[in-house]
Design an enzyme around this catalytic site. Structure first.
Site, PDB file in Angstrom:
ATOM      1  N   CYS A 106     -15.101 -20.297   0.224  1.00  0.00           N
ATOM      2  CA  CYS A 106     -14.650 -20.378   1.614  1.00  0.00           C
ATOM      3  C   CYS A 106     -13.296 -19.695   1.692  1.00  0.00           C
ATOM      4  O   CYS A 106     -12.437 -19.929   0.840  1.00  0.00           O
ATOM      5  CB  CYS A 106     -14.525 -21.833   2.044  1.00  0.00           C
ATOM      6  SG  CYS A 106     -13.758 -22.048   3.663  1.00  0.00           S
TER       7      CYS A 106
ATOM      8  N   CYS B 178      -6.373 -29.423   5.757  1.00  0.00           N
ATOM      9  CA  CYS B 178      -5.203 -30.234   6.121  1.00  0.00           C
ATOM     10  C   CYS B 178      -5.472 -31.052   7.385  1.00  0.00           C
ATOM     11  O   CYS B 178      -6.442 -30.816   8.091  1.00  0.00           O
ATOM     12  CB  CYS B 178      -4.017 -29.327   6.391  1.00  0.00           C
ATOM     13  SG  CYS B 178      -3.517 -28.365   4.972  1.00  0.00           S
TER      14      CYS B 178
END
Ligand SMILES: O=P(O)(O)OC[C@H]1O[C@H](OP(=O)(O)OP(=O)(O)O)[C@H](O)[C@@H]1O
Ligand SMILES: NC(=O)CC[C@H](N)C(=O)O
Length: 614
Positions: free
Chosen positions: A542, A102
């Site tokens: 991840c 983000c």
């Protein structure tokens, strides 16, 4: 050699920093207030000097006046444990893309005092422009929250799904009044994609409203969530970012004597969760910037500067900042008329107020021998000496490879330069006889240029990219994904007819892009197509803020490396080594006083910066 700009070769550090606008600060009075700014040298500004935890004296930083200054389900639910290895994501069709982190952004206007009139600045406009510049980091939803000052009991808030420019129309922006605010553009990693999970999150605390925006993913979100729920606090979503907001609204362990002690609250949060987060938090007339102790996600501070009149007659003092901004990436500063002041250090808490910028604290990384839960369970834990034995920072190396915009600056170096060095390194590690070097636009372009410079083979464009097709595709099936590639690229047949082409890409995830492009080039007349990847094979998921598909779906895990070329239809296929990538990254890092350097390479080698307790 054609098409290469050689001016950048052989430049000194100083020249490079000057060119990219990175500031080597010197002591300067009168910068948006009365105080002196801390002298900074290069990327690593001076760490604040502390006298104990509470009531510590902090050096002034930037014009400060006083002396003191995805889905449904959590990580654990999304993972299925596998014998003897880290958990693997449960396959979900819509999670199968390599998706960005983000973007967060904040802005505070300066208290100008006697400084004279300035052109009016709309904080909402600044944040909106900042988010547009960070759009590559998240395209699912976005939000802006502004505050009209300390005594207001409500924030102004607009959130929506989709792209920033579509959400923040003029009529929405005018409602976002106030001289301070934060914003967010999102790609979900925890919680659904819908509006309920859009950020910033706002809660009402005993000291008024509080808003937070988060880039990253908490590795221990599930345990923290349980702690919060066990206290009897309800949560409205499964977002780890809402969890952060809730935790910040709680009193710190030692309580508060006079008013809110945000430094203590934030520190308490940071001691409860080591990574991964870069946060901006809004309360009253102040924005706090918080970077996790591992520095896994980027965060930097800038000065909002006046823009001179078109005719060159400035109506205001151009040397004084109009305010301060904080952003995931420095590329956003250029768009809003700001200059990079510095990066936020791993573990640092900074405060941006109308009086300037100051550093409140630096929270150390937990020592590896000390189980994380013990360290944060001890209320007397303030082991600053332990910093020396702590593990190194773990800044996400994939920010350099793919996520960040090429004009952003991390660790004192421009991402573009790092990518070009990766290309040079790749040319040394995996040379090939060919006629032209080219790129799969556009993250890979600097690496292709680096490959060309190193090999002496000319760089020639072979693909035309449709600029109206988005960066990443969220397509439900393989056919759609393959057509998406055709929709995005066309071949420049006259450039490649009869040529032996080396095609450089930054990464291979599932292999969806590379196969169809090779076919496209062959159909357009390429004699040979050699693939060179400017990063090592992506082999591990991840858990810190990037949606990487399951291990089984990553192309590099599907078959032995020497079979990959034939599988995708290339004449040869080779990757950059992990050592080569780390070398290319670290060559240009600007540090000070032996400040430790460290990068997270978990998606490449499975070495996660923190032991994952599941
Ligand atoms: O192996 P795959 O699953 O196809 O994923 C890898 C591709 O995805 C990215 O392109 P993207 O279009 O997202 O970004 P870019 O335009 O910034 O290069 C990346 O640059 C690779 O080309
Ligand atoms: N990509 C991110 O940084 C995601 C932030 C947060 N975990 C969310 O899902 O909203």
């Amino acid at each position: 050699m054609r098409g290469i700009d050689k001016r950048d070769e052989g430049e000194s550090d100083g020249e490079r920093l000057k060119k990219v606008g990175y500031e080597r600060e010197t002591v300067k009075k009168d910068e948006g207030g009365e105080g002196e700014r801390v002298k900074k040298e290069g990327c690593e500004g001076e760490r604040v000097k502390k006298e104990g935890y509470k009531g510590e004296k902090l050096k002034n930083e930037e014009g400060y006046e006083g002396e003191r200054v995805k889905k449904e389900g959590y990580r654990g639910e999304k993972l299925k444990k596998e014998e003897g290895c880290e958990g693997e994501r449960v396959k979900k069709e819509e999670e199968n893309e390599l998706r960005e982190a983000c973007g967060v952004f904040g802005c505070v206007l300066a208290n100008r005092g006697e400084a004279g009139p300035v052109d009016p600045v709309s904080v909402a406009q600044v944040i909106c422009l900042g988010l547009v510049a960070l759009q590559h980091r998240g395209q699912e939803s976005a939000g802006i929250v502004t505050s009209e000052g300390r005594n207001k009991q409500n924030f102004n808030c607009v959130k929506g799904e989709g792209l920033v420019a579509n959400i923040f129309t003029e009529d929405k922006l005018v409602k976002l009044t106030g001289d301070v605010g934060i914003g967010h553009s999102r790609y979900s990693t925890a919680g659904g994609r819908d509006l309920a999970n859009a950020q910033p999150f706002v809660v009402h605390t005993r000291h008024g409203p509080l808003a937070t925006a988060h880039n990253g993913e908490l590795i221990n979100a599930e345990a923290l969530r349980k702690t919060v729920l066990d206290r009897g606090v309800g949560l409205s979503t499964k977002s780890d970012s809402e969890l952060i907001t809730q935790m910040l609204s709680q009193l710190p362990p030692r309580g508060e004597k006079t008013g809110p002690d945000w430094g203590a609250r934030i520190r308490h949060l940071m001691e409860a969760t080591p990574t991964a987060y870069s946060l901006v938090m809004l309360h009253g007339d102040t924005v706090y910037g918080i970077r996790d102790p591992f520095g896994n996600r980027p965060l930097c501070i800038g000065r909002l500067m006046p823009v001179g009149d078109c005719n060159g007659t400035a109506r205001q003092d151009l040397t004084k900042p109009l305010g301060w901004v904080i952003s995931s990436e420095s590329c956003a500063f250029q768009s809003v008329g700001a200059t990079l002041l510095r990066e936020v250090y791993p573990g640092e808490i900074v405060e941006l107020s109308p009086n300037g910028v100051r550093s409140l604290d630096i929270v150390p990384r937990p020592k590896p021998a000390q189980p994380f839960s013990e360290a944060h369970g001890d209320p007397n834990h303030s082991d600053h000496a332990g910093l020396l034995q702590a593990p190194p920072p773990a800044f996400c190396i994939f920010e350099y490879v793919y996520f960040a915009r090429a004009d952003s600056i991390f660790e004192g170096q421009q991402v573009y330069s790092v990518r070009r060095r990766c290309g040079r390194q790749l040319a040394m590690e995996a040379p090939v006889e060919a006629d032209i070097i080219s790129t799969i636009p556009e993250s890979a372009t600097p690496a292709a240029i680096g490959f060309s410079l190193q090999s002496g083979i000319p760089y020639v464009e072979v693909l035309c990219k449709n600029r109206y097709v988005g960066r990443s595709f969220i397509q439900p099936d393989t056919r759609s994904r393959q057509l998406a590639v055709a929709k995005k690229f066309g071949a420049l047949s006259e450039n490649l007819m009869g040529q032996r082409v080396v095609l450089v890409d930054d990464s291979i995830v599932r292999g969806t892009t590379v196969g169809p492009i090779i076919r496209l080039l062959r159909q357009a007349g390429a004699k040979e197509v050699h693939i060179r990847i400017a990063s090592p094979p992506l082999q591990h998921p991840c858990y810190m803020g990037i949606n990487i598909p399951t291990k089984g779906e990553l192309l590099a895990n599907k078959m032995p490396f020497d079979e990959l070329a034939a599988y995708v239809g290339a004449n040869s296929l080779q990757y950059l080594s992990i050592e080569g990538l780390v070398k290319a990254v670290r060559e240009g890092v600007v540090t000070r006083n032996n400040t430790p350097i460290g990068h997270c390479t978990a998606c490449l080698d499975g070495n996660y910066p923190v032991h994952l307790e599941w």
